[in-house]
Design an enzyme around this catalytic site. Structure first.
Site, PDB file in Angstrom:
ATOM      1  N   VAL A  56       1.023  -1.323  -0.003  1.00  0.00           N
ATOM      2  CA  VAL A  56       0.092   0.368  -0.188  1.00  0.00           C
ATOM      3  C   VAL A  56       0.634   1.355   0.154  1.00  0.00           C
ATOM      4  O   VAL A  56       0.518   2.146  -0.525  1.00  0.00           O
ATOM      5  CB  VAL A  56      -1.084   0.223   1.218  1.00  0.00           C
ATOM      6  CG1 VAL A  56      -1.984   1.354   1.152  1.00  0.00           C
ATOM      7  CG2 VAL A  56      -2.026  -1.234   1.359  1.00  0.00           C
ATOM      8  N   ASP A  76      -0.024  31.757 -40.068  1.00  0.00           N
ATOM      9  CA  ASP A  76      -0.125  32.300 -41.013  1.00  0.00           C
ATOM     10  C   ASP A  76      -0.138  33.631 -40.350  1.00  0.00           C
ATOM     11  O   ASP A  76      -0.076  34.190 -39.258  1.00  0.00           O
ATOM     12  CB  ASP A  76      -1.870  32.474 -41.803  1.00  0.00           C
ATOM     13  CG  ASP A  76      -2.973  32.089 -40.047  1.00  0.00           C
ATOM     14  OD1 ASP A  76      -2.622  32.170 -38.882  1.00  0.00           O
ATOM     15  OD2 ASP A  76      -4.112  32.626 -40.470  1.00  0.00           O
ATOM     16  N   ASP A 123      -6.918  29.468 -40.042  1.00  0.00           N
ATOM     17  CA  ASP A 123      -8.685  30.100 -39.779  1.00  0.00           C
ATOM     18  C   ASP A 123      -9.558  29.671 -40.826  1.00  0.00           C
ATOM     19  O   ASP A 123     -10.466  29.765 -40.629  1.00  0.00           O
ATOM     20  CB  ASP A 123      -8.610  31.743 -39.773  1.00  0.00           C
ATOM     21  CG  ASP A 123      -7.481  32.334 -41.137  1.00  0.00           C
ATOM     22  OD1 ASP A 123      -7.799  31.868 -41.917  1.00  0.00           O
ATOM     23  OD2 ASP A 123      -7.483  33.477 -40.919  1.00  0.00           O
ATOM     24  N   ASP A 177      -7.066  26.069 -44.588  1.00  0.00           N
ATOM     25  CA  ASP A 177      -6.221  25.230 -43.186  1.00  0.00           C
ATOM     26  C   ASP A 177      -6.362  24.427 -42.384  1.00  0.00           C
ATOM     27  O   ASP A 177      -6.155  23.596 -42.181  1.00  0.00           O
ATOM     28  CB  ASP A 177      -6.538  26.440 -42.481  1.00  0.00           C
ATOM     29  CG  ASP A 177      -5.796  28.006 -42.584  1.00  0.00           C
ATOM     30  OD1 ASP A 177      -4.442  27.908 -43.378  1.00  0.00           O
ATOM     31  OD2 ASP A 177      -6.439  28.767 -42.511  1.00  0.00           O
ATOM     32  N   GLU A 205      10.230   3.679   2.541  1.00  0.00           N
ATOM     33  CA  GLU A 205       9.706   2.662   3.271  1.00  0.00           C
ATOM     34  C   GLU A 205      10.251   0.579   2.726  1.00  0.00           C
ATOM     35  O   GLU A 205       9.692   1.068   4.044  1.00  0.00           O
ATOM     36  CB  GLU A 205       8.092   2.903   3.654  1.00  0.00           C
ATOM     37  CG  GLU A 205       8.134   4.721   4.010  1.00  0.00           C
ATOM     38  CD  GLU A 205       6.792   5.113   3.272  1.00  0.00           C
ATOM     39  OE1 GLU A 205       5.358   3.574   2.830  1.00  0.00           O
ATOM     40  OE2 GLU A 205       6.040   6.174   2.888  1.00  0.00           O
TER      41      GLU A 205
END
Length: 861
Positions: A259, A306, A603, A607, A672
């Protein structure tokens, strides 16, 4: 020949609001929300949580109900955090979908206006143009070479032409979700929302995100880590039994170690980091449409952008005019305000004083689909509806004194050949009051001025116009040529033939004030900026030199030259001009084949393919078409390329925070295990009880671990090169850093335990306190901006965890639960020293091995 109906006023705003209230918004009913139990089940299926559930079953089997309760608390706490972050992420994505909702142009109260697609109602008159996505089912009222892509609805890949057709409903009908590939039209809405053919408007929104590539990689990593933890815990179990410890106790201890070694907060940390990244990007005007883009942004090495509206303001202003008969004139004014001056040779001109300029600008406003919107509610100045270039032509005509509305009404459009990226020109046909026809063509000079379009008037005017266009382009202007001719009879097959040149218009789109700074920021971040535009090479080159993208020696490469260049040559080019959609895709793929991660801005419809092919497609939110937005991963709400840099910074922050948590959690988990393995050799038979291991894990991996996912961006994150996308999340030496920190925490803990054991102090309790405190000190040292109040949640979480850790040795209820003994208060100085040592070690390591140091990137040759 297309017809152009007159008097199409659309609904009144009041009637539209009434219908919206009556029938509801133009959206498909959202799916049922995911129930809480299903969310919890999803959390429990995570490999790391499954390890905890297995451990809980074993503790129940051994009768250790105390440790069972603690594991249950760990599972419940982490599942609760995970569900909470999942809900937050979904809410963030829903908010982003609302921000990126498409807008459409409709006629309301006889005027053109923009509304959200969700506000479209039955009976609305919708105006469609190239790049728009049909917001609802409807019938075509007016069309000019209207071509739509219905493949997402019908599965047919061939585009379909649409025109008014009472006799053929299919020919005159359009469905929600179809994409306009060419032309324009007006559509009367017949069905919205769930009543539409497929409710396609819902697909315009981003689908609920699944796991991102980073989450998939971490899930695989979690399974491997769980296996390693089980093996090492088995070793601890065997060592303990060999040394005479009770088998039942060692089984529970081994389970507890599993754990502790598993960073079960990892899913919550990643979810939080991605959700916060998307939310923070939205706050900086970058709307994420696909969650994987958040993590990919941090790896961008090339930004292909662009020009118009991205590096420039997108506020076109026609500043210079030229006609073959009268020469040059200048235009002055502010923005799109119709008031201004047209001057020639120092003399202010009116519409009656310059017949050549009047004819030029009259033709430009007729061959035009834009509109100017006066100041109104929520809008303090004149704005453009439609293409900014065409709006600039309308403004110039109004400043000369032409009445735009009167001229359009007097000479209605009866046919047209719309603009396309391949043709680079637009042609319209208008009827004079007497019945004759006027043909007007406007577009790029090299297409309008070529043989076959202009009447044969000799090379003189054509050569003069081409030279003037070249000079203006070299100065950074976008140049349009306008030609016209009168016809006495319809001749659609020869509209673009035998025209007379009326003149040139030079339009300036000034660079954004922050554009040069953006270029500098990209260079500092190791990102190469490349300009890809459809403009003239001289215009593109002038802007690139002004902003520092290219030097005076770097010539722009046109689309036609790309095929003649090798990939090695293309890597040295910084400016590509007059490019087609296919060429833009080729440019993106060339960079990607060279090993770069490419972001592409755009845009328009042309594109779309390149946006989809790029690693990150970036669309303009204000002036971009719906095709571009839907093809993109990121939408810029402010159309500012600097926002891409901000988004890259957020992407780097997300990845850095995941690595920050892994370093912190795995260093503590490895410590640990090492303490439990080596403690017995130093005279500590069982360094930690199972309950103590679980308590440390709960405090260190709980809220402090999750809070690390919300750390801000490091101050120097944008002064480092991008990370390679194929790099492991534990790359750049993170494994070594984990082992070094884990070894340090182990050494400090065992040293204190050995000293306490030899001096008769409650050594196990001090091991418990020091191990937890040292890890929390590492957590404090993991902050991106130490010494500040950034991310106060982490500071509170660490303070609370340290308080509870110490309380575990002094509060009677917790002492009974954890099996601790209260040490002398003076011994807490050792615990405080361990906390400070963990902090100092983490800060020293961060200074010696900074995040992102030594990252390789593809070489640009």
């Amino acid at each position: 020949m297309a017809t152009r109906p007159q008097g199409i006023q659309g609904l009144t705003q009041a009637e539209a609001e009434r219908r919206l209230a009556c029938h509801g918004p133009n959206i498909v009913s959202p799916g049922r929300p995911t129930p809480v139990w299903r969310r919890i089940l999803g959390q429990l299926r995570d490999p790391l949580i499954l390890v905890l559930l297995g451990a809980m079953v074993l503790t129940i089997a051994t009768g250790d109900m105390v440790d069972t309760a603690i594991i249950a608390v760990v599972v419940v706490a982490n599942s609760a955090v995970g569900v909470t972050q999942e809900v937050r992420a979904e809410r963030a994505v829903a908010a982003l979908r609302a921000l990126s909702a498409p807008v459409v142009r409709v006629m309301r109260d006889g005027a053109e206006r923009e509304v959200h697609a969700a506000d479209v109602v039955s009976g609305d008159m919708v105006l469609l143009g190239e790049g728009d996505i049909v917001p609802a089912d409807g019938r075509v009222i007016e069309a000019a070479t209207l071509l739509v892509d219905e493949s997402s609805l019908t599965g047919e890949s061939v585009p379909v032409g649409k025109e008014p057709s009472p006799d053929d409903p299919g020919l005159g009908a359009v469905s929600a979700g179809a994409t306009v590939l060419r032309g324009r039209g007006r559509v009367e809405v017949t069905a919205t929302g769930a009543a539409s053919a497929m409710g396609r408007i819902a697909a315009l929104m981003a689908e609920p995100p699944g796991l991102t590539p980073l989450q998939h990689r971490l899930a695989r990593f979690g399974r491997v880590l769980a296996l390693i933890a089980v093996v090492l815990s088995g070793v601890v179990l065997l060592v303990g039994i060999v040394r005479g410890q009770p088998a039942e106790l060692m089984v529970v201890a081994a389970i507890s170690l599993v754990v502790a070694a598993v960073p079960e907060s990892l899913p919550a940390v990643v979810t939080l980091a991605l959700a916060l990244g998307a939310h923070r990007m939205a706050g900086r005007h970058a709307i994420v449409r696909r969650l994987p883009a958040v993590e990919t942004l941090g790896s961008i090495t090339v930004l292909a952008t662009d020009k118009t509206g991205t590096l420039t303001e997108g506020r076109m202003a026609a500043q210079r005019l030229w006609t073959p008969s009268g020469g040059e004139a200048t235009i002055s004014g502010i923005g799109y305000v119709p008031q201004g001056r047209v001057e020639r040779a120092g003399r202010v001109l009116s519409v009656d004083q310059a017949a050549d300029l009047s004819e030029l600008l009259a033709a430009a406003l007729l061959c035009n689909d834009a509109a100017l919107q006066p100041p109104g509610a929520g809008n303090g100045t004149w704005t453009a509806l439609g293409d900014p270039t065409e709006a600039a032509l309308l403004t110039a005509a109004a400043r000369l004194g032409l009445d735009v509305a009167e001229l359009r009404e007097r000479m209605p459009r009866v046919d047209e050949i719309p603009f396309s990226s391949e043709r680079k020109r637009m042609t319209t046909v208008h009827r004079w009051p007497g019945g004759a026809l006027r043909v007007v063509c406007k577009g790029a000079p090299e297409t309008v001025l070529r043989t076959g379009i202009l009447a044969d008037g000799g090379p003189g005017p054509r050569d003069q116009a081409l030279e003037r266009a070249r000079q203006w382009a070299q100065q950074g202007y976008r140049v349009l040529a306008v030609a016209a001719a009168d016809r006495t009879a319809p001749a659609p097959e020869n509209w673009e033939a035998g025209l007379t040149l009326l003149g040139l218009v030079a339009i300036l789109d000034p660079p954004r004030e922050a554009a040069a700074g953006t270029v500098t920021a990209c260079r500092a971040a190791g990102i190469t900026l490349v300009l890809v535009t459809g403009d003239h090479p001289l215009t593109a080159g002038a802007l690139a030199q002004r902003l520092g993208i290219a030097s005076a020696q770097d010539a722009a490469v046109t689309g036609e030259e790309i095929q003649r260049r090798t990939q090695r040559d293309l890597m040295a080019v910084r400016v590509f001009a007059r490019t087609t959609p296919e060429q833009k895709v080729g440019i993106v793929e060339s960079w990607r084949r060279a090993g770069h991660v490419v972001a592409m801005t755009g845009d328009g419809v042309n594109d779309g393919p390149a946006l989809r092919r790029a690693d990150i497609g970036v669309a303009m939110g204000r002036r971009g078409t719906e095709v571009a937005r839907q093809a993109a991963d990121l939408v810029l709400a402010d159309d500012d390329i600097g926002t891409v840099v901000a988004a890259v910074e957020e992407g780097r922050r997300v990845y850095a925070n995941v690595r920050r948590f892994l370093l912190y959690a795995l260093a503590g988990g490895s410590a640990e295990i090492l303490v439990m393995l080596t403690g017995p050799a130093l005279g500590m038979p069982l360094p930690l009880l199972p309950a103590q291991i679980l308590w440390i894990n709960l405090l260190t991996h709980g809220l402090p671990g999750v809070a690390l996912g919300a750390e801000p961006t490091a101050g120097d994150s944008m002064h480092r090169p991008p990370r390679p996308p194929e790099e492991s999340v534990l790359g750049q030496g993170l494994w070594a850093r984990i082992l070094v920190l884990g070894g340090l925490i182990t050494a400090v803990t065992l040293a204190v335990g050995y000293w306490a054991h030899g001096t008769g102090r409650p050594w196990q309790t001090l091991v418990f306190l020091v191990l937890g405190a040292t890890q929390l000190g590492v957590g404090l040292g993991s902050r991106a901006r130490p010494g500040t109040l950034a991310n106060p949640f982490l500071l509170l979480a660490l303070a609370g965890a340290l308080t509870l850790q110490i309380a575990g040795a002094y509060v009677p209820v917790l002492r009974d639960l954890l099996g601790t003994q209260p040490p002398e208060w003076a011994d807490l100085g050792t615990v405080g020293a361990a906390f400070l040592l963990g902090y100092a070690a983490m800060r020293l390591q961060a200074w010696l091995v900074p995040e992102g140091g030594g990252v390789r990137q593809p070489q640009i040759r």
